[in-house]
Design an enzyme around this catalytic site. Structure first.
Site, PDB file in Angstrom:
ATOM      1  N   PRO A 144     -21.576 -18.574 -44.897  1.00 49.64           N
ATOM      2  CG  PRO A 144     -20.215 -17.003 -45.951  1.00 49.64           C
ATOM      3  CD  PRO A 144     -20.953 -18.290 -46.191  1.00 49.64           C
ATOM      4  CG  ASP A 145     -24.819 -15.232 -39.618  1.00 53.26           C
ATOM      5  OD1 ASP A 145     -24.886 -13.987 -39.763  1.00 53.26           O
ATOM      6  OD2 ASP A 145     -25.723 -15.912 -39.103  1.00 53.26           O
ATOM      7  CB  ILE A 146     -23.440 -11.253 -43.857  1.00 56.95           C
ATOM      8  CG1 ILE A 146     -23.266 -12.127 -45.096  1.00 56.95           C
ATOM      9  CG2 ILE A 146     -22.924  -9.848 -44.105  1.00 56.95           C
ATOM     10  CD1 ILE A 146     -24.159 -11.749 -46.270  1.00 56.95           C
ATOM     11  CG  PHE A 154     -34.547  -6.509 -40.755  1.00 59.11           C
ATOM     12  CD1 PHE A 154     -33.633  -5.479 -40.617  1.00 59.11           C
ATOM     13  CD2 PHE A 154     -35.881  -6.191 -40.987  1.00 59.11           C
ATOM     14  CE1 PHE A 154     -34.025  -4.150 -40.724  1.00 59.11           C
ATOM     15  CE2 PHE A 154     -36.294  -4.871 -41.097  1.00 59.11           C
ATOM     16  CZ  PHE A 154     -35.371  -3.850 -40.960  1.00 59.11           C
ATOM     17  CG  ASN A 193     -35.154 -16.340 -49.224  1.00 54.82           C
ATOM     18  OD1 ASN A 193     -35.653 -15.269 -49.532  1.00 54.82           O
ATOM     19  ND2 ASN A 193     -33.851 -16.476 -48.969  1.00 54.82           N
ATOM     20  CE  LYS A 225     -32.543 -15.915 -35.791  1.00 55.00           C
ATOM     21  NZ  LYS A 225     -33.432 -16.058 -36.932  1.00 55.00           N
TER      22      LYS A 225
HETATM   23  O1  C5P Z   1     -30.452 -16.443 -38.728  1.00 53.44           O
HETATM   24  P1  C5P Z   1     -31.399 -15.623 -39.528  1.00 53.44           P
HETATM   25  O2  C5P Z   1     -31.315 -15.887 -41.002  1.00 53.44           O
HETATM   26  O3  C5P Z   1     -32.811 -15.651 -39.034  1.00 53.44           O
HETATM   27  O4  C5P Z   1     -30.903 -14.120 -39.269  1.00 53.44           O
HETATM   28  C1  C5P Z   1     -31.476 -13.048 -39.920  1.00 53.44           C
HETATM   29  C2  C5P Z   1     -30.521 -11.908 -39.948  1.00 53.44           C
HETATM   30  O5  C5P Z   1     -29.193 -12.362 -40.182  1.00 53.44           O
HETATM   31  C3  C5P Z   1     -30.809 -10.938 -41.077  1.00 53.44           C
HETATM   32  O6  C5P Z   1     -30.366  -9.639 -40.674  1.00 53.44           O
HETATM   33  C4  C5P Z   1     -29.944 -11.487 -42.196  1.00 53.44           C
HETATM   34  O7  C5P Z   1     -29.632 -10.482 -43.166  1.00 53.44           O
HETATM   35  C5  C5P Z   1     -28.722 -11.954 -41.444  1.00 53.44           C
HETATM   36  N1  C5P Z   1     -28.027 -13.095 -42.046  1.00 53.44           N
HETATM   37  C6  C5P Z   1     -26.782 -12.892 -42.594  1.00 53.44           C
HETATM   38  N2  C5P Z   1     -26.073 -13.939 -43.111  1.00 53.44           N
HETATM   39  C7  C5P Z   1     -26.600 -15.187 -43.096  1.00 53.44           C
HETATM   40  C8  C5P Z   1     -27.866 -15.406 -42.537  1.00 53.44           C
HETATM   41  C9  C5P Z   1     -28.564 -14.343 -42.033  1.00 53.44           C
HETATM   42  O8  C5P Z   1     -26.322 -11.738 -42.619  1.00 53.44           O
HETATM   43  N3  C5P Z   1     -25.901 -16.194 -43.625  1.00 53.44           N
END
Ligand code: C5P
Length: 423
Positions: free
Chosen positions: A315-317, A341, A210, A362
């Site tokens: 995975p979503d950190i 963010f 991105n 969110k």
């Molecule tokens: O869902 P979105 O990508 O809009 O969420 C943004 C936030 O989630 C940011 O703080 C980003 O660093 C975190 N994020 C994450 N892991 C992911 C996707 C997003 O930590 N896989």
């Protein structure tokens, strides 16, 4: 008003070839709005002329203890007491020795003896002179006396040698001063920051990514360092130099960023100081190719055969850390503050409101304490821009919308904002 615009600075110049780099420091300080006075040793004036120094600082150069500019002849006391910051660049081996010995036989050394406020030394000399036991002994003495140093750096030096001895770059010296003079509400705290994009490999030459430049995360990192925090910066591929003093961990993919982040989180209690906050600014790829090809994907020969692209979710950190922090809170422990963010894209007439609604949803979904939201399609807010306009959403329902600010200012405000939550 910029950081330096209400500051007065004495720039003391020793007799070394690196004095030419100090001219750039003078220029930067004036550009930032500081009032600058130059103190030059007799030897320094063999390398740079009084006229150049006067033109760049806007004031006559102070050089001679016995030809004071002030009517009462107390230049050295006044200079020592009145300025907010005193920087010695270059600090030669001789200046270090005379300072360590407590000498006061010229204007510079008397000013240094009379000085009570912050002093920063930027040593510069031949690597052999720097490595000499006498110089190292003097440096140790000065550090024990509470004097701060920036550099010297590794690289080629003027005499043709290579090693540690180059004076720190002007911008690094300026940043060193800023860190010295900044309030330290994060002293004794550790913060984890993620920044930049991730890259998800399709094959050895192609990837999905991105437009994140990493600038917002860099600004948060810089602000945290200035505020006295210890910083672990986990970042994807960016074209920015790592801020000095940050513990940087470079990763490429979202999975690597996840693994590195979890490792820091798991070690948070063993790390001194303990983790106080996780600020996740990274633009993590939500999906990755289901199968990374080991060789370059080839174009079809006759009829174009377009290879299908199957994606799986990363995975979503943020959600993972927020869940762990929430579990800690339920168990009666006090977890680090977790900050996300969100870059949203609102284009309709009521973009700000639609972005806010999306962001609220969110935040609830991810479970973080704070979400910093911006509309990346709004003027001055795009990827790579130097400015940002954000709204801070607290879990409590509290909201704050900040004006369009430089990313640097957003970082500073955010760190101040979070520091207030600790008290
Ligand atoms: O869902 P979105 O990508 O809009 O969420 C943004 C936030 O989630 C940011 O703080 C980003 O660093 C975190 N994020 C994450 N892991 C992911 C996707 C997003 O930590 N896989």
């Amino acid at each position: 008003m910029g950081f330096w615009s209400d500051k007065s600075v004495a720039v003391a110049i020793g007799g070394g070839i690196a004095a030419y780099k100090t001219l750039e420091l003078l220029r930067l300080l004036r550009e930032e709005g500081a009032r600058v006075v130059v103190i030059a040793t007799e030897a320094a004036l063999q390398f740079v002329t009084p006229l150049t120094l006067q033109a760049l600082s806007g004031q006559p150069v102070r050089s001679n203890l016995f030809s004071p500019c002030e009517a009462d002849g107390m230049d050295h006391i006044r200079l020592a007491q009145e300025v907010d910051w005193l920087v010695v660049a270059p600090a030669t081996a001789d200046i270090l020795a005379r300072m360590a010995g407590g000498h006061g036989d010229d204007l510079l050394t008397t000013v240094l003896l009379a000085r009570r406020g912050p002093v920063l030394l930027a040593p510069a000399m031949n690597p052999a002179m720097w490595a000499h036991p006498a110089t190292q002994r003097n440096v140790a003495q000065l550090q024990a006396d509470g004097i701060a140093l920036v550099g010297p750096e590794y690289g080629p030096v003027a005499c043709g040698d290579h090693g540690q001895g180059r004076m720190a770059e002007a911008a690094h010296i300026l940043e060193g001063g800023r860190r010295q003079l900044s309030p330290k509400p994060w002293q004794g705290r550790h913060v984890l920051i993620t920044a930049g994009p991730t890259q998800e490999d399709l094959d050895p030459v192609r990837y999905l990514s991105n437009r994140s430049s990493g600038r917002m995360g860099w600004a948060v990192c810089q602000a945290a360092l200035r505020a006295g925090a210890e910083v672990t910066l986990i970042h994807g591929p960016v074209a920015l130099p790592v801020p000095r003093g940050a513990n940087a961990i470079a990763v490429q993919s979202a999975q690597q960023m996840y693994d590195a982040t979890m490792q820091v989180w798991e070690n948070r209690a063993y790390h001194a100081p303990h983790l106080s906050a996780a600020i996740l600014t990274a633009a993590v790829a939500d999906f990755r190719p289901a199968n990374r090809q080991m060789t370059k994907i080839k174009k079809g020969t006759a009829a174009a055969v377009i290879p299908p692209l199957t994606l799986v979710q990363n995975p979503d950190i943020l959600a993972t850390l927020a869940a762990r922090a929430n579990q800690m809170a339920q168990d009666g422990q006090s977890p680090p503050i977790v900050v996300g963010f969100a870059a949203e894209t609102g284009t309709d007439a009521d973009a700000a409101e639609s972005v806010r609604v999306l962001a609220r949803e969110k935040q609830a979904r991810k479970g973080c304490d704070l979400l910093v939201v911006n509309n990346v399609l709004a003027p001055g807010c795009g990827f790579g821009s130097l400015t940002n306009q954000v709204t801070i959403l607290h879990r409590s329902g509290h909201e704050e919308t900040w004006p369009l600010l430089s990313k640097e200012e957003v970082g500073e405000r955010l760190l101040d904002h979070l520091a207030n939550l600790f008290v």
